[in-house]
Scaffold this motif. Structure first.
Motif, PDB file in Angstrom:
ATOM      1  N   GLN A 161      -0.018   1.782  10.354  1.00 40.71           N
ATOM      2  CA  GLN A 161      -1.463   1.994  10.270  1.00 40.71           C
ATOM      3  C   GLN A 161      -2.102   1.039   9.267  1.00 40.71           C
ATOM      4  N   TRP A 162      -1.499   0.917   8.082  1.00 40.87           N
ATOM      5  CA  TRP A 162      -2.024  -0.022   7.083  1.00 40.87           C
ATOM      6  C   TRP A 162      -2.017  -1.453   7.639  1.00 40.87           C
ATOM      7  N   ALA A 163      -0.913  -1.821   8.297  1.00 43.27           N
ATOM      8  CA  ALA A 163      -0.804  -3.190   8.817  1.00 43.27           C
ATOM      9  C   ALA A 163      -1.862  -3.462   9.880  1.00 43.27           C
ATOM     10  N   GLN A 200     -14.987   9.420  11.528  1.00 38.58           N
ATOM     11  CA  GLN A 200     -14.705  10.857  11.504  1.00 38.58           C
ATOM     12  C   GLN A 200     -14.430  11.426  12.893  1.00 38.58           C
ATOM     13  N   ASP A 201     -14.738  10.675  13.947  1.00 36.42           N
ATOM     14  CA  ASP A 201     -14.518  11.147  15.321  1.00 36.42           C
ATOM     15  C   ASP A 201     -13.168  10.726  15.879  1.00 36.42           C
ATOM     16  N   LEU A 202     -12.434   9.920  15.135  1.00 37.05           N
ATOM     17  CA  LEU A 202     -11.207   9.300  15.637  1.00 37.05           C
ATOM     18  C   LEU A 202      -9.958  10.021  15.173  1.00 37.05           C
ATOM     19  N   VAL A 203      -8.959  10.027  16.058  1.00 37.06           N
ATOM     20  CA  VAL A 203      -7.609  10.474  15.723  1.00 37.06           C
ATOM     21  C   VAL A 203      -6.652   9.363  16.138  1.00 37.06           C
ATOM     22  N   ILE A 204      -5.844   8.890  15.204  1.00 40.98           N
ATOM     23  CA  ILE A 204      -4.853   7.866  15.505  1.00 40.98           C
ATOM     24  C   ILE A 204      -3.616   8.545  16.080  1.00 40.98           C
ATOM     25  N   ALA A 226     -11.711   0.799  10.882  1.00 45.63           N
ATOM     26  CA  ALA A 226     -11.544  -0.475  11.586  1.00 45.63           C
ATOM     27  C   ALA A 226     -11.615  -0.291  13.098  1.00 45.63           C
ATOM     28  N   VAL A 227     -10.974   0.759  13.610  1.00 41.03           N
ATOM     29  CA  VAL A 227     -10.982   1.005  15.056  1.00 41.03           C
ATOM     30  C   VAL A 227     -12.381   1.382  15.529  1.00 41.03           C
ATOM     31  N   ALA A 228     -13.084   2.219  14.768  1.00 39.31           N
ATOM     32  CA  ALA A 228     -14.441   2.625  15.156  1.00 39.31           C
ATOM     33  C   ALA A 228     -15.356   1.408  15.260  1.00 39.31           C
ATOM     34  N   GLN A 235       0.821  -1.207   0.000  1.00 38.17           N
ATOM     35  CA  GLN A 235       0.000   0.000   0.000  1.00 38.17           C
ATOM     36  C   GLN A 235       0.858   1.262   0.000  1.00 38.17           C
ATOM     37  N   THR A 236       1.897   1.266   0.832  1.00 33.97           N
ATOM     38  CA  THR A 236       2.761   2.444   0.873  1.00 33.97           C
ATOM     39  C   THR A 236       3.543   2.598  -0.424  1.00 33.97           C
ATOM     40  N   GLY A 237       3.814   1.479  -1.094  1.00 29.30           N
ATOM     41  CA  GLY A 237       4.493   1.551  -2.383  1.00 29.30           C
ATOM     42  C   GLY A 237       3.662   2.242  -3.449  1.00 29.30           C
ATOM     43  N   LYS A 238       2.338   2.190  -3.281  1.00 29.01           N
ATOM     44  CA  LYS A 238       1.437   2.839  -4.238  1.00 29.01           C
ATOM     45  C   LYS A 238       1.238   4.322  -3.934  1.00 29.01           C
ATOM     46  N   ALA A 239       1.680   4.758  -2.751  1.00 26.80           N
ATOM     47  CA  ALA A 239       1.423   6.141  -2.328  1.00 26.80           C
ATOM     48  C   ALA A 239       2.209   7.135  -3.177  1.00 26.80           C
ATOM     49  N   ARG A 240       1.782   8.385  -3.157  1.00 28.94           N
ATOM     50  CA  ARG A 240       2.385   9.431  -3.984  1.00 28.94           C
ATOM     51  C   ARG A 240       3.630  10.045  -3.350  1.00 28.94           C
ATOM     52  N   GLY A 241       3.986   9.621  -2.176  1.00 28.84           N
ATOM     53  CA  GLY A 241       5.167  10.189  -1.532  1.00 28.84           C
ATOM     54  C   GLY A 241       4.920  11.531  -0.885  1.00 28.84           C
ATOM     55  N   VAL A 242       3.709  11.736  -0.373  1.00 23.64           N
ATOM     56  CA  VAL A 242       3.369  12.982   0.321  1.00 23.64           C
ATOM     57  C   VAL A 242       2.898  12.626   1.731  1.00 23.64           C
ATOM     58  N   TYR A 243       2.775  13.647   2.576  1.00 20.50           N
ATOM     59  CA  TYR A 243       2.310  13.406   3.935  1.00 20.50           C
ATOM     60  C   TYR A 243       0.861  12.913   3.920  1.00 20.50           C
ATOM     61  N   SER A 244       0.534  12.097   4.923  1.00 21.19           N
ATOM     62  CA  SER A 244      -0.793  11.504   5.001  1.00 21.19           C
ATOM     63  C   SER A 244      -1.704  12.331   5.906  1.00 21.19           C
ATOM     64  N   HIS A 245      -2.888  11.796   6.191  1.00 12.48           N
ATOM     65  CA  HIS A 245      -3.876  12.483   7.014  1.00 12.48           C
ATOM     66  C   HIS A 245      -3.367  12.589   8.463  1.00 12.48           C
ATOM     67  N   PRO A 246      -3.362  13.766   9.078  1.00 14.13           N
ATOM     68  CA  PRO A 246      -2.914  13.862  10.472  1.00 14.13           C
ATOM     69  C   PRO A 246      -3.789  13.059  11.422  1.00 14.13           C
ATOM     70  N   GLU A 247      -5.074  12.931  11.113  1.00 10.80           N
ATOM     71  CA  GLU A 247      -5.974  12.175  11.986  1.00 10.80           C
ATOM     72  C   GLU A 247      -5.865  10.671  11.807  1.00 10.80           C
ATOM     73  N   GLY A 248      -5.102  10.215  10.816  1.00 13.35           N
ATOM     74  CA  GLY A 248      -4.928   8.786  10.590  1.00 13.35           C
ATOM     75  C   GLY A 248      -5.549   8.329   9.289  1.00 13.35           C
ATOM     76  N   LEU A 249      -5.113   7.162   8.823  1.00 16.34           N
ATOM     77  CA  LEU A 249      -5.659   6.607   7.587  1.00 16.34           C
ATOM     78  C   LEU A 249      -7.150   6.321   7.748  1.00 16.34           C
ATOM     79  N   PRO A 250      -7.965   6.647   6.751  1.00 12.70           N
ATOM     80  CA  PRO A 250      -9.404   6.326   6.838  1.00 12.70           C
ATOM     81  C   PRO A 250      -9.657   4.849   7.084  1.00 12.70           C
ATOM     82  N   GLU A 251      -8.830   3.980   6.487  1.00 10.93           N
ATOM     83  CA  GLU A 251      -9.026   2.539   6.653  1.00 10.93           C
ATOM     84  C   GLU A 251      -8.855   2.103   8.110  1.00 10.93           C
ATOM     85  N   LEU A 252      -7.851   2.677   8.791  1.00 14.90           N
ATOM     86  CA  LEU A 252      -7.634   2.292  10.190  1.00 14.90           C
ATOM     87  C   LEU A 252      -8.695   2.920  11.089  1.00 14.90           C
TER      88      LEU A 252
END
Length: 477
Positions: free
Chosen positions: A357-359, A182-186, A166-168, A146-163
């Motif tokens: 986070q992806w893992a 939308q209420d969570l911050v990793i 899953a946590v919610a 997944q990280t290999g597919k990324a554009r090489g920029v900073y990610s969401h400060p609140e965390g990946l939407p996928e994680l």
């Protein structure tokens, strides 16, 4: 990386090069053991003769600052000491703050990094040998893709939407927490979640209530940010809400499994705490640090699920169910705090590492996480029962266990006076690690007792360890 050297003109090249290399060694910029470039390569890069570089290397070797190893190269002597100039701390304008940080006592850190004992009842440590490494490895490989597919920029400060999704779903299912992704911050562990909340709420002199005894890293963090920390005692129902002073801005509690004593906060006390917070306009931090492990009775609703006014910041961690080394936690922020916390997270460290986070998202979604919790729950339940049996037996003459229904540590209070610290030190001599409750009190001396963790100790070691503890106690008679 090239060695940083600057030469001016063509005069005194030997002296210039010698001076810069010597200053680099003396200051520690060229660390002991560092390899210097071969004389030919350095000469080519600087545009000088190889003889000049060789002469400088020879002088520094004579001065015992460099050492040449045949067939390997030239290295900074490992016996070299740094002469880096420093200003004495007491001359700095910020000396008062520096002194506060230098003198901060970290009992949890000292406990975790003490010498390893054969029969160690270490609190807060989980059973690492139960961790499903093969499943985690698969999830990490997925994360790498997944990280290999990324554009090489900073990610969401609140965390990946996928994680966050899953946590919610996990905490909604397991703890009844009312939230969406939308209420969570990793965060980087629960400690960073506490820091983020504190940053957006605390200003110098703000009153913050903590449990007494309680979790030292939380108290130290609040104090370091300038809060006026107030310790409020606990009883068999949890925090004594009636003792919370007027003007309190933030209240930190561990209601599911009070740390370190272990009793759960009663439902009536939870409602009283919410009402008091509403009257004060205070935010409650609910630290649900080991909420997944419940052994008796029905689960008590978490404070966040009872909150009707957006006053509870729910903090959780994967250090207890996964591995502390991963540094993964989360915060369910009330609406009034959410945007401020996200801004603070971005300012502090941009975002938590996306690889882990992806893992973790894959680990949760593929069912590895819940299966691991169930395996550990069964194991911890048997260890807990073994400890209870010992304290219902001969150890019951000396201690009484604090009733606790969750987590993976128990507290044992002394029933009669004796030197508990001497017992602890003698236990270490026979490879038994037990820990004093005094380490978790700050505002007033607690009732003497022990904290007994059973997450990391093997079941067979419990009998040996508590048997040796009993022998030490019997010699006190």
């Amino acid at each position: 990386m090239e060695l940083h050297i600057t030469l001016e003109g063509r005069r005194d090249l030997i002296a210039q090069l010698y001076t810069q290399l010597r200053e680099g060694i003396d200051s520690g910029r060229l660390a002991p053991g560092s390899q210097l470039p071969p004389s030919r390569l350095l000469a080519e890069r600087l545009g000088i003769s190889r003889k000049t570089v060789a002469e400088v290397y020879a002088r520094l070797t004579y001065d015992n600052l460099l050492v040449g190893l045949v067939g390997k190269g030239t290295f900074v002597n490992v016996q070299t000491t740094s002469n880096r100039p420093t200003v004495p701390g007491e001359q700095l304008a910020g000396r008062a703050v520096l002194r506060q940080w230098r003198e901060a006592r970290m009992p949890m850190t000292q406990m975790l990094h003490s010498s390893v004992l054969a029969h160690d009842f270490l609190g807060g440590a989980s059973s690492k040998n139960q961790f499903p490494e093969a499943g985690w490895r698969r999830c990490v490989l997925h994360a790498l893709r997944q990280t290999g597919k990324a554009r090489g920029v900073y990610s969401h400060p609140e965390g990946l939407p996928e994680l966050r999704d899953a946590v919610a779903r996990h905490i909604g299912f397991a703890r009844g927490v009312r939230c969406g992704p939308q209420d969570l911050v990793i965060s980087n562990g629960a400690q960073q979640a506490l820091d983020l909340i504190s940053r957006v709420l605390i200003e110098p002199g703000a009153a913050v209530v903590v449990e007494e005894p309680g979790y030292p890293p939380a108290r130290l963090l609040f104090a370091a940010l300038g809060a006026r920390v107030v310790g409020v005692g606990v009883d068999e129902q949890g925090l004594k809400v009636s003792d919370i002073p007027d003007g309190t801005r933030l209240i930190y509690v561990t209601p599911s499994h009070q740390f370190p004593l272990g009793m759960p906060m009663s439902l009536a006390r939870r409602h009283a705490l919410l009402a008091r917070a509403l009257a004060l306009g205070a935010i409650i931090i609910e630290d649900d640090y080991d909420c997944e492990f419940l052994y008796e009775g029905r689960p008590t609703p978490c404070l966040q699920s009872l909150d009707q006014h957006g006053l509870v910041a729910y903090v959780g961690t994967f250090s207890k169910t996964m591995l502390p080394e991963l540094r993964l936690g989360y915060l369910v922020a009330p609406p009034a705090l959410l945007n401020a916390v996200i801004a603070a997270k971005e300012l502090v460290d941009r975002h938590t590492a996306t690889l882990t986070q992806w893992a973790l998202a894959r680990f949760i979604n593929d069912g590895f996480h819940i299966k691991h919790i169930r395996r550990c729950h069964e194991l911890y339940a048997s260890r807990r029962e073994r400890i209870i049996q010992h304290f219902q037996g001969f150890l019951g003459e000396w201690f009484e266990l604090v009733p606790a229904t969750a987590g993976f540590h128990l507290a044992a209070l002394c029933k009669r006076p004796f030197d508990i610290e001497k017992v602890i030190s003698q236990a270490r001599l026979v490879e038994v690690g037990v820990y004093s409750l005094a380490s978790f009190a700050h505002f007033q001396p607690p009732r003497p007792g022990l904290l007994l963790g059973y997450g990391a100790i093997e079941t067979l070691d419990i009998d040996i360890g508590l048997g040796r503890l009993l022998n030490i106690l019997q010699r006190l008679k």
